[in-house]
Motif scaffolding. Structure first.
Motif, PDB file in Angstrom:
ATOM      1  N   SER A  50      -4.405   3.144  13.951  1.00  0.00           N
ATOM      2  CA  SER A  50      -3.018   3.269  13.478  1.00  0.00           C
ATOM      3  C   SER A  50      -2.059   3.466  14.641  1.00  0.00           C
ATOM      4  CB  SER A  50      -2.908   4.441  12.490  1.00  0.00           C
ATOM      5  OG  SER A  50      -3.693   4.214  11.344  1.00  0.00           O
TER       6      SER A  50
ATOM      7  N   THR B 257       0.849  -1.192   0.000  1.00  0.00           N
ATOM      8  CA  THR B 257       0.000   0.000   0.000  1.00  0.00           C
ATOM      9  C   THR B 257       0.880   1.235   0.000  1.00  0.00           C
ATOM     10  OG1 THR B 257      -0.102   0.286   2.410  1.00  0.00           O
ATOM     11  CG2 THR B 257      -1.631  -1.302   1.422  1.00  0.00           C
TER      12      THR B 257
ATOM     13  N   TRP C 152      -5.328   2.687   4.213  1.00  0.00           N
ATOM     14  CA  TRP C 152      -4.150   2.139   3.528  1.00  0.00           C
ATOM     15  C   TRP C 152      -4.477   1.757   2.092  1.00  0.00           C
ATOM     16  CZ3 TRP C 152      -4.099  -1.611   8.170  1.00  0.00           C
ATOM     17  CH2 TRP C 152      -3.507  -0.989   9.278  1.00  0.00           C
TER      18      TRP C 152
END
Length: 267
Positions: free
Chosen positions: A222, A53, A198
């Motif tokens: 995150s 990603t 992502w």
């Protein structure tokens, strides 16, 4: 403060009145968790076990942890504020609220906290136990727990304020229940509750950066998973506080306009 705590306690107890409803919600959360993880497992089965990603390599284990944390956060932050305000305005109870020496916003915040407290015991706790039994969950380092807790609480407040502001649209429109679905859908798209940012195309990632929704789910997750640097973590928390300040100001402006309209209509 004791009065507001009484609202919290009453809301906690009222959420336990319908035990069958509590059990069905708990069952629904667990089933939803299994379905999401099964979906991501199937998608990752066509790859080497990791996905590239714009934010680095994301493994299947990362996604399992992400889904579990996201589901847990949804249990904690979700509320019925739009429906509550809509009912008060439609029934006229909002007029009685104006006669009381308390803040409607603070009152509803504590009621949302009472609802979340009941969900922690009877939805969140069983969900974590089931997830820990069936999936390899990762516990973050100790130094990440405090910033994660702060980000999580800020996410709760952000979600409440968004619902509170939309709920006050009832001063102008009688039927506002569709706004709950609107807010839910927008949050699902831009907060990363189902699909992490992502995997978003760059244009949607850029758009989400200017909106508060990612700060409710994606940012706390995150932080929990250690996907942000320490400076970025502090920046995310600062952005949460900034948006809380903005939404508080918007809520106050909408409230004053709504009350003015209510008084005019009431003669």
């Amino acid at each position: 403060m004791k009065l507001y705590l009484a609202f919290l306690t009453n809301e906690f107890q009222s959420n336990l009145a319908y035990k069958t409803d509590v059990l069905l919600k708990m069952f629904g959360r667990v089933m939803g968790l299994f379905v999401q993880i099964a979906l991501w497992t199937a998608l990752y089965g066509t790859t080497s076990g990791t996905a590239a990603t714009g934010m680095g390599q994301i493994s299947l284990n990362d996604m399992i942890n992400y889904v579990v944390i996201s589901t847990c956060i949804s249990v904690f932050v979700s509320n019925n504020t739009i429906f509550s305000i809509g009912d008060k305005i439609r029934s006229g109870d909002i007029g009685l609220q104006l006669m009381k020496p308390i803040s409607l916003q603070t009152c509803m915040l504590f009621q949302s906290m009472g609802t979340s407290a009941s969900r922690i015991f009877f939805e969140l706790a069983p969900l974590i136990v089931v997830a820990a039994i069936f999936y390899p969950l990762t516990v973050p380092p100790v130094h990440l727990l405090l910033p994660f807790a702060v980000a999580l609480l800020n996410g709760f407040v952000l979600n409440f304020l968004l619902a509170y502001i939309l709920g006050m649209v009832g001063f102008w429109y009688i039927n506002i229940y569709h706004l709950s679905r609107l807010l839910s859908d927008v949050i699902k798209v831009f907060s990363g509750v189902w699909i992490p940012l992502w995997f978003f195309p760059q244009i949607l990632t850029d758009v989400s950066a200017f909106l508060p929704f990612r700060l409710i789910y994606f940012s706390p997750i995150s932080i929990y998973m250690g996907k942000t640097e320490w400076t970025d973590t502090l920046l995310l928390i600062a952005q949460q506080f900034m948006w809380i300040g903005i939404l508080l100001l918007v809520a106050e402006l909408v409230w004053r306009k709504g009350i003015s309209k209510l008084v005019i209509q009431g003669g």
